[in-house]
Design an enzyme around this catalytic site. Structure first.
Site, PDB file in Angstrom:
ATOM      1  CE1 TYR A 183     -45.369  56.311 -92.626  1.00  0.00           C
ATOM      2  CE2 TYR A 183     -47.570  55.662 -91.932  1.00  0.00           C
ATOM      3  CZ  TYR A 183     -46.504  55.544 -92.791  1.00  0.00           C
ATOM      4  OH  TYR A 183     -46.564  54.665 -93.835  1.00  0.00           O
ATOM      5  CD  GLU A 184     -45.166  59.233 -96.186  1.00  0.00           C
ATOM      6  OE1 GLU A 184     -44.333  59.481 -97.072  1.00  0.00           O
ATOM      7  OE2 GLU A 184     -46.334  58.870 -96.415  1.00  0.00           O
ATOM      8  CG  HIS A 235     -46.764  53.568-100.164  1.00  0.00           C
ATOM      9  ND1 HIS A 235     -48.070  53.739 -99.786  1.00  0.00           N
ATOM     10  CD2 HIS A 235     -46.309  52.533 -99.425  1.00  0.00           C
ATOM     11  CE1 HIS A 235     -48.389  52.851 -98.855  1.00  0.00           C
ATOM     12  NE2 HIS A 235     -47.330  52.120 -98.608  1.00  0.00           N
ATOM     13  CB  ALA A 243     -52.295  46.779 -95.446  1.00  0.00           C
ATOM     14  CG  HIS A 285     -49.269  56.759 -94.747  1.00  0.00           C
ATOM     15  ND1 HIS A 285     -48.615  56.435 -95.917  1.00  0.00           N
ATOM     16  CD2 HIS A 285     -50.255  55.844 -94.587  1.00  0.00           C
ATOM     17  CE1 HIS A 285     -49.202  55.358 -96.435  1.00  0.00           C
ATOM     18  NE2 HIS A 285     -50.188  54.987 -95.656  1.00  0.00           N
ATOM     19  CG  HIS A 302     -43.272  48.535 -94.047  1.00  0.00           C
ATOM     20  ND1 HIS A 302     -44.562  49.012 -94.171  1.00  0.00           N
ATOM     21  CD2 HIS A 302     -42.677  48.748 -95.253  1.00  0.00           C
ATOM     22  CE1 HIS A 302     -44.729  49.496 -95.397  1.00  0.00           C
ATOM     23  NE2 HIS A 302     -43.608  49.345 -96.067  1.00  0.00           N
ATOM     24  CG  MET A 309     -50.283  53.368 -89.213  1.00  0.00           C
ATOM     25  SD  MET A 309     -48.510  53.162 -89.395  1.00  0.00           S
ATOM     26  CE  MET A 309     -48.190  51.807 -88.248  1.00  0.00           C
ATOM     27  CB  SER A 310     -54.123  55.213 -94.345  1.00  0.00           C
ATOM     28  OG  SER A 310     -54.714  53.945 -94.582  1.00  0.00           O
ATOM     29  CG  ASN A 317     -50.374  42.889 -89.287  1.00  0.00           C
ATOM     30  OD1 ASN A 317     -50.617  43.671 -90.216  1.00  0.00           O
ATOM     31  ND2 ASN A 317     -50.369  43.270 -88.022  1.00  0.00           N
ATOM     32  CB  SER A 322     -50.334  47.407 -98.635  1.00  0.00           C
ATOM     33  OG  SER A 322     -49.667  48.507 -98.109  1.00  0.00           O
TER      34      SER A 322
HETATM   35  N1  HPA Z   1     -50.947  48.305 -87.081  1.00  0.00           N
HETATM   36  C1  HPA Z   1     -51.078  49.507 -87.712  1.00  0.00           C
HETATM   37  N2  HPA Z   1     -51.107  49.628 -89.018  1.00  0.00           N
HETATM   38  C2  HPA Z   1     -51.042  48.520 -89.760  1.00  0.00           C
HETATM   39  C3  HPA Z   1     -50.918  47.248 -89.187  1.00  0.00           C
HETATM   40  C4  HPA Z   1     -50.881  47.136 -87.769  1.00  0.00           C
HETATM   41  O1  HPA Z   1     -50.776  46.043 -87.182  1.00  0.00           O
HETATM   42  N3  HPA Z   1     -50.868  46.353 -90.212  1.00  0.00           N
HETATM   43  C5  HPA Z   1     -50.966  47.083 -91.359  1.00  0.00           C
HETATM   44  N4  HPA Z   1     -51.062  48.379 -91.096  1.00  0.00           N
END
Ligand code: HPA
Length: 274
Positions: free
Chosen positions: A87-88, A63, A115, A85, A249, A213-214, A237, A32
């Site tokens: 989680y998909e 994506h 990200a 990912h 998200h 998550m990657s 964030n 991202s």
């Molecule tokens: N947690 C997990 N994955 C993320 C986050 C987060 O705060 N921000 C961007 N990807």
């Protein structure tokens, strides 16, 4: 016994080789915030993931999936615009399949971007963080299962996943271009739910500076195959519980997009020196 995962990777490589004989030196996985990165590339060829039989395709909005082959300066690169990912619901072997394919296409270096949520109290949303090391223990190891001897050894060393020389080039390049760059440890979790504040406290105590998550599983598969790896996170964030507001998200995506131009410049200037 033929290994199914090996066969799948090699089939993808064959399908790509029917379209292009381009040999990348650097593979870049765009997270991202780097959605417009193709603008930095002298593009020679693009291949949609959907045109590669068996290739995993992302279900996440924003994506889009394709390989972009071309030059950053004089350096031949392959860029992944879009990644899947865990989680998909994909098997972990599918999550790392693209990294393996890019290695088999000739890439010697894997540049991972993402990200991430900032855990370190000195980080702010919008910061960029050079990944110095990772914590993989909360994600599924991509090398579980029969070892693919053609790719690497059963028990690969992970004592220096993020190449020291590449990290030095990245730090020097950031300094020269006056791009502020933090450094830290990235922990991969499975998602898709964001972490709870208690989980973030646990990750902080464990030594993590950022969470996402990657990335880590790709780095492990790439090291297994002998690639040199480096990575940068965009801190989109502050992690759960650090501010008095919920995470979404959409907000993560928007914040990552905001740092896009700076992130693009840093990646481009670094790749030119690799
Ligand atoms: N947690 C997990 N994955 C993320 C986050 C987060 O705060 N921000 C961007 N990807």
């Amino acid at each position: 016994m033929a290994n199914e995962i090996y066969s799948k990777v090699e089939k993808c490589v064959k399908a790509i080789r029917k379209v292009t004989d381009f040999e990348p030196r650097v593979a870049i996985t765009l997270g991202s915030g780097l959605g417009n990165y193709a603008e930095q590339i002298d593009v020679k060829c693009e291949i949609s993931y959907s045109d590669i039989p068996g290739f995993p395709i992302s279900t996440v909005p924003g994506h889009a999936g394709k390989f972009i082959f071309g030059y950053v300066g004089k350096v031949p690169v392959v860029c992944m615009k879009g990644r899947v990912h865990f989680y998909e619901g994909y098997d972990i072997s599918d999550v790392v399949l693209p990294a393996r394919v890019m290695r088999r296409l000739g890439a010697e270096i894997l540049f991972l971007t993402n990200a991430a949520g900032g855990i370190n109290y000195t980080f702010d949303a919008g910061d960029l963080m050079l990944i110095n090391d990772h914590i993989s223990l909360f994600a599924k190891n991509p090398l579980i299962g029969q070892n693919i001897d053609e790719y690497g050894t059963r028990f690969p060393d992970m004592s220096c996943v993020y190449d020291k020389e590449l990290r030095e080039i990245i730090l020097e390049t950031a300094l020269k271009n006056k791009i502020p760059l933090k450094q830290g440890i990235y922990a991969q979790v499975t998602g898709p739910s964001f972490e709870s504040p208690a989980e973030i406290r646990m990750l902080r105590i464990s030594g993590a500076d950022a969470v996402g998550m990657s990335t880590v599983v790709e780095a492990i598969a790439a090291r297994h195959m002998g690639m040199r790896v480096c990575g940068i996170s965009c801190i989109s964030n502050l992690a759960a519980g650090m501010l008095n507001e919920p995470l979404s998200h959409e907000d993560v995506q928007k914040a990552a997009d905001k740092t896009g131009p700076l992130f693009e410049k840093l990646v481009t200037e670094c790749v030119k020196k690799f």
